[in-house]
Design a protein around this motif. Structure first.
Motif, PDB file in Angstrom:
ATOM      1  N   LEU A  12       9.780 -12.576 -13.835  1.00 42.70           N
ATOM      2  CA  LEU A  12       9.112 -13.347 -14.880  1.00 42.70           C
ATOM      3  C   LEU A  12      10.041 -13.572 -16.079  1.00 42.70           C
ATOM      4  O   LEU A  12       9.996 -14.635 -16.703  1.00 42.70           O
ATOM      5  CB  LEU A  12       7.835 -12.640 -15.334  1.00 42.70           C
ATOM      6  CG  LEU A  12       6.710 -12.588 -14.308  1.00 42.70           C
ATOM      7  CD1 LEU A  12       5.602 -11.669 -14.793  1.00 42.70           C
ATOM      8  CD2 LEU A  12       6.175 -13.979 -14.027  1.00 42.70           C
ATOM      9  N   LEU A  13      10.857 -12.567 -16.389  1.00 41.19           N
ATOM     10  CA  LEU A  13      11.771 -12.688 -17.531  1.00 41.19           C
ATOM     11  C   LEU A  13      13.053 -13.428 -17.165  1.00 41.19           C
ATOM     12  O   LEU A  13      13.830 -13.794 -18.047  1.00 41.19           O
ATOM     13  CB  LEU A  13      12.099 -11.298 -18.084  1.00 41.19           C
ATOM     14  CG  LEU A  13      10.920 -10.554 -18.704  1.00 41.19           C
ATOM     15  CD1 LEU A  13      11.339  -9.141 -19.093  1.00 41.19           C
ATOM     16  CD2 LEU A  13      10.352 -11.315 -19.898  1.00 41.19           C
ATOM     17  N   ILE A  32       4.416  -6.676 -20.645  1.00 41.27           N
ATOM     18  CA  ILE A  32       4.475  -7.943 -19.905  1.00 41.27           C
ATOM     19  C   ILE A  32       3.239  -8.061 -19.015  1.00 41.27           C
ATOM     20  O   ILE A  32       2.653  -9.145 -18.899  1.00 41.27           O
ATOM     21  CB  ILE A  32       5.782  -8.061 -19.097  1.00 41.27           C
ATOM     22  CG1 ILE A  32       6.991  -8.142 -20.047  1.00 41.27           C
ATOM     23  CG2 ILE A  32       5.742  -9.262 -18.155  1.00 41.27           C
ATOM     24  CD1 ILE A  32       7.006  -9.348 -20.974  1.00 41.27           C
ATOM     25  N   VAL A  44       4.303 -16.439 -19.788  1.00 39.64           N
ATOM     26  CA  VAL A  44       5.410 -15.483 -19.915  1.00 39.64           C
ATOM     27  C   VAL A  44       6.721 -16.173 -19.569  1.00 39.64           C
ATOM     28  O   VAL A  44       7.714 -16.027 -20.297  1.00 39.64           O
ATOM     29  CB  VAL A  44       5.172 -14.237 -19.032  1.00 39.64           C
ATOM     30  CG1 VAL A  44       6.415 -13.344 -19.013  1.00 39.64           C
ATOM     31  CG2 VAL A  44       3.960 -13.451 -19.533  1.00 39.64           C
ATOM     32  N   ILE A  45       6.735 -16.946 -18.504  1.00 44.01           N
ATOM     33  CA  ILE A  45       7.960 -17.653 -18.106  1.00 44.01           C
ATOM     34  C   ILE A  45       8.390 -18.640 -19.190  1.00 44.01           C
ATOM     35  O   ILE A  45       9.563 -18.708 -19.552  1.00 44.01           O
ATOM     36  CB  ILE A  45       7.758 -18.353 -16.746  1.00 44.01           C
ATOM     37  CG1 ILE A  45       7.634 -17.295 -15.644  1.00 44.01           C
ATOM     38  CG2 ILE A  45       8.893 -19.327 -16.458  1.00 44.01           C
ATOM     39  CD1 ILE A  45       7.160 -17.829 -14.309  1.00 44.01           C
ATOM     40  N   ARG A  48       9.837 -16.583 -22.157  1.00 38.28           N
ATOM     41  CA  ARG A  48      10.693 -15.446 -21.799  1.00 38.28           C
ATOM     42  C   ARG A  48      11.841 -15.235 -22.772  1.00 38.28           C
ATOM     43  O   ARG A  48      12.156 -14.096 -23.100  1.00 38.28           O
ATOM     44  CB  ARG A  48      11.214 -15.562 -20.369  1.00 38.28           C
ATOM     45  CG  ARG A  48      12.106 -16.741 -20.141  1.00 38.28           C
ATOM     46  CD  ARG A  48      12.765 -16.814 -18.779  1.00 38.28           C
ATOM     47  NE  ARG A  48      11.896 -16.705 -17.648  1.00 38.28           N
ATOM     48  CZ  ARG A  48      12.118 -17.274 -16.477  1.00 38.28           C
ATOM     49  NH1 ARG A  48      13.180 -18.023 -16.293  1.00 38.28           N
ATOM     50  NH2 ARG A  48      11.283 -17.109 -15.495  1.00 38.28           N
TER      51      ARG A  48
END
Length: 68
Positions: A12-13, A32, A44-45, A48
């Protein structure tokens, strides 16, 4: 709430290069996971870079760790 596996958090990061000790990175995984539950994976994406900048700031300032 279930904490996401670390590999999922890294995905995701968009990086495995996350600042911090194993304990600190576990706290990031929990946060997260919370953000995914509240806002979704796409959020989140999309955020990031900002999330990683804020994380690095907190780790460098000692705001994350034992009892933090």
């Amino acid at each position: 709430m279930k904490t996401l596996p670390r590999e999922t958090v890294y995905h995701l990061l968009g990086t495995r290069n996350v600042l911090g000790t194993a304990e600190e990175v576990q706290k990031l995984s929990i946060r997260i996971s919370e953000l995914v539950e509240i806002n979704g994976q796409d959020w989140v994406i999309e955020n990031r870079d900002r999330l990683l900048q804020e994380w690095e700031f907190a780790v460098r300032r000692g705001l994350v760790g034992s009892g933090a």
